[in-house]
Design an enzyme around this catalytic site. Structure first.
Site, PDB file in Angstrom:
ATOM      1  N   SER A 112       0.797  -1.217   0.000  1.00 30.82           N
ATOM      2  CA  SER A 112       0.000   0.000   0.000  1.00 30.82           C
ATOM      3  C   SER A 112       0.833   1.272   0.000  1.00 30.82           C
ATOM      4  O   SER A 112       1.625   1.501  -0.892  1.00 30.82           O
ATOM      5  CB  SER A 112      -0.970  -0.038   1.185  1.00 30.82           C
ATOM      6  OG  SER A 112      -1.878   1.029   1.114  1.00 30.82           O
ATOM      7  N   ASP A 276      -2.299   6.558  -3.414  1.00 31.06           N
ATOM      8  CA  ASP A 276      -1.154   5.916  -2.746  1.00 31.06           C
ATOM      9  C   ASP A 276      -0.514   4.821  -3.600  1.00 31.06           C
ATOM     10  O   ASP A 276      -0.851   4.650  -4.768  1.00 31.06           O
ATOM     11  CB  ASP A 276      -1.573   5.357  -1.390  1.00 31.06           C
ATOM     12  CG  ASP A 276      -2.432   4.121  -1.517  1.00 31.06           C
ATOM     13  OD1 ASP A 276      -3.164   4.019  -2.526  1.00 31.06           O
ATOM     14  OD2 ASP A 276      -2.371   3.249  -0.632  1.00 31.06           O
ATOM     15  N   ASP A 278      -0.761   1.619  -3.991  1.00 33.31           N
ATOM     16  CA  ASP A 278      -1.570   0.630  -4.717  1.00 33.31           C
ATOM     17  C   ASP A 278      -2.905   1.191  -5.200  1.00 33.31           C
ATOM     18  O   ASP A 278      -3.760   0.441  -5.667  1.00 33.31           O
ATOM     19  CB  ASP A 278      -1.794  -0.612  -3.852  1.00 33.31           C
ATOM     20  CG  ASP A 278      -2.591  -0.305  -2.595  1.00 33.31           C
ATOM     21  OD1 ASP A 278      -2.490   0.831  -2.093  1.00 33.31           O
ATOM     22  OD2 ASP A 278      -3.320  -1.188  -2.115  1.00 33.31           O
ATOM     23  N   ASP A 280      -5.543   2.700  -3.652  1.00 30.53           N
ATOM     24  CA  ASP A 280      -6.834   2.637  -2.968  1.00 30.53           C
ATOM     25  C   ASP A 280      -7.096   3.842  -2.062  1.00 30.53           C
ATOM     26  O   ASP A 280      -8.210   4.038  -1.609  1.00 30.53           O
ATOM     27  CB  ASP A 280      -7.015   1.301  -2.213  1.00 30.53           C
ATOM     28  CG  ASP A 280      -5.928   1.035  -1.200  1.00 30.53           C
ATOM     29  OD1 ASP A 280      -5.020   1.883  -1.050  1.00 30.53           O
ATOM     30  OD2 ASP A 280      -5.984  -0.034  -0.558  1.00 30.53           O
TER      31      ASP A 280
END
Ligand code: G1P
Ligand code: ZN
Length: 542
Positions: A112, A276, A278, A280
């Site tokens: 993430s 961010d 990834d 999400d």
């Protein structure tokens, strides 16, 4: 040829808030990734011949683990793997691919918003057939299996060419390399009024989106610039880099500082956003105003009907417990259900599947809806743009009007990162020990009304999740929440969430930390943060 390889268990493969996250060198230990992936497969039933989606955020070690996962999927009997070109799939895009192609599940490789690189973070997460993170029942089974595993299965095959779209075969399993953006962009076109947004951009509205050298670059380029017609250059840092250019790909006021400065300048664009590692999370900043994620959730919920995909209204709203109560006031006014869940997107899945809620959000820059089963950074940006295109008002005007209507929930999170684990656990244990005595006690002018350790009773599957954070609620609606992060990879991270409700519009202009100063002091008085952590100030304030 399919090989069965002997292995020995690792004891530390417990999935946290969002999958297994460790430093890259931990994942590079012999059989470490293989053990975990086999533990995932061993915890699932009925996937023979089915489809598995695989993709990641492009961080360091992504390609290596993707090759391993594909070969292990073939050896374990999956019928097909869909993998994003270049090994890329943002987390929400992966969720969409799983749902659209009716896959059995998916493996998402990401840590993430944590930094990437040879000594930074990596992660593996399993998502189920609804496109959402595996529920605790499955992650617990994976952890149990990881402690007993003695072998894994892998195809002894050449690496798959991840850079060319098309189909290859490994041990009878098809591997299809797909365009990572196409399905997702198509879904966004269905949900939002692209024509209205295009017209707004055509009228001179200026947008800037910082992809933070992470996975949303290709998505934002295609959608914001190519399909919506924002001028080239509106999307910054759009090349996904294995180390995110050495930055934390975390869209907050610390790590997206440059964007913040741009938006506070005299000649600021109309709208600034970031996502961010990834894809999400989202950061929303209007010209001269930062919109907190908790406020953004409330404002998007109040205005969602302006977008075609939500024109028929919302069935309900869900927020994680530490997220401010701003959305609750919108739900109340709309006369729809409001649900408070533990931290982590996996708790929203059941509510979304049962159509109890349409929109969900977390204070940690996560917002999303029933269109997938993950939070979705670009989705939040596009919903804001759709609302702005229809209302034809500035972000700051929309925010102020919202506060005037519903009151303002002043809100801030103070993070103490990489503190000594024993000290952090001691602090939480002491807080829990005080819970029974706190109600009725006064601190300054504030009296504690209730204090508890949040437990969630899932209304759909009736599961119970305990110890989800200590809540101290004061008369008048102020609140302090303490919990330890479940995503950190070194030491412990203490998160302190502070909130005060202010109904009076004449008092909506106070600087946030000032508005919360008394509660911040009370948090330290009750928990002894400074003395226990040895820190004078939080590492990050959001
Ligand atoms: C953090 C956030 C949480 C989010 C998670 C994954 O988890 O607080 O809201 O769902 O990252 O992005 P934590 O580190 O607090 O356990
Ligand atoms: Zn993320």
């Amino acid at each position: 040829m399919i090989k069965t390889v002997s292995t020995t268990p690792y004891s530390d493969q417990k999935p946290g808030t969002s999958g297994l996250r460790k430093k890259v060198p931990v994942f590079q230990q012999q059989n470490y990734a293989e053990n975990f992936i086999q533990s995932i497969f061993d915890s699932l039933e009925g996937f023979a011949g089915q489809t598995l989606v695989i993709g990641g955020d492009g961080r360091y070690y992504n390609r290596e683990v993707i090759q391993i996962a594909i070969k292990m999927a073939a050896a374990n009997g999956f019928g097909q793997v869909l993998v994003g070109r270049g090994g890329i799939l943002s987390t929400p895009a992966a969720s969409n691919v799983i749902r659209k192609h009716k896959a059995f599940g998916g493996i998402i490789l990401s840590a993430s918003h944590n930094p990437g690189g040879p000594t930074e973070d990596f992660g593996i997460k399993y998502n189920i057939g609804n496109g959402g993170p595996a529920p605790e029942k499955i992650t617990d089974a994976i952890f149990a299996r990881s402690k007993a595993i003695d072998s894994y299965r892998i195809a002894d095959a050449a690496d798959v060419n991840l850079d060319i779209e098309g189909t290859q075969t490994i041990e009878g399993m098809t591997v299809t390399v797909i365009d990572p953006v196409a399905d997702y962009a198509e879904l966004m076109e269905q949900l939002f009024d692209f024509a209205a947004i295009r017209a707004m951009f055509g009228g001179g509205f200026r947008v800037v989106f910082d992809a933070m050298s992470a996975v949303t670059g290709p998505y934002a380029k295609e959608i914001i610039e190519n399909r919506l017609g924002a001028p080239k250059g509106s999307v910054l840092n759009f090349m996904p880099l294995p180390d995110f250019g050495g930055h934390h790909p975390d869209p907050n006021l610390v790590h997206a500082r440059a964007l913040y400065e741009t938006m506070m300048a005299d000649d600021a664009p109309d709208f600034g956003a970031a996502s961010d590692g990834d894809g999400d999370r989202n950061l929303i900043i209007g010209r001269s105003i930062f919109v907190t994620p908790s406020d953004s959730l409330a404002m998007l919920a109040a205005n969602a009907h302006l977008a075609p995909g939500y024109a028929k209204g919302l069935s309900g709203i869900a927020r994680s417990m530490p997220t401010s109560g701003a959305a609750d006031r919108v739900a109340e006014k709309l006369g729809i259900g409001m649900y408070e869940t533990p931290t982590g997107w996996k708790f929203f899945g059941n509510l979304l599947d049962a159509d109890k809620v349409t929109i969900c959000g977390e204070e940690s820059a996560g917002t999303g809806s029933n269109h997938v089963r993950e939070k979705d950074g670009l989705w939040a940006v596009l919903l804001w743009l759709n609302v702005l295109a229809v209302r034809k008002e500035s972000v700051i005007d929309i925010v102020r009007e919202h506060w005037a209507t519903y009151g303002r929930n002043y809100y801030s999170r103070h993070d103490y990162e990489e503190v000594d684990s024993a000290a952090a656990n001691g602090l939480m244990a002491d807080l829990r020990a005080q819970l029974a005595d706190l109600p009725g006690k006064s601190f300054g002018g504030l009296t504690v009304e209730t204090a508890d350790d949040f437990a969630y009773h899932d209304p759909i599957d009736k599961s119970v999740s305990e110890h989800q954070g200590v809540r101290i609620l004061f008369a008048g609606g102020s609140r302090i929440v303490f919990r330890l992060s479940g995503t950190g990879t070194s030491g412990a991270t203490l998160r302190v969430y502070i909130e005060r409700y202010e109904p009076d519009a004449a008092r909506h202009d106070v600087e946030t930390q000032t508005a919360l100063a008394d509660l911040i002091a009370i948090a330290d008085e009750i928990a002894g943060i400074k003395s226990r952590t040895g820190r004078d100030a939080p590492s990050v304030i959001t």
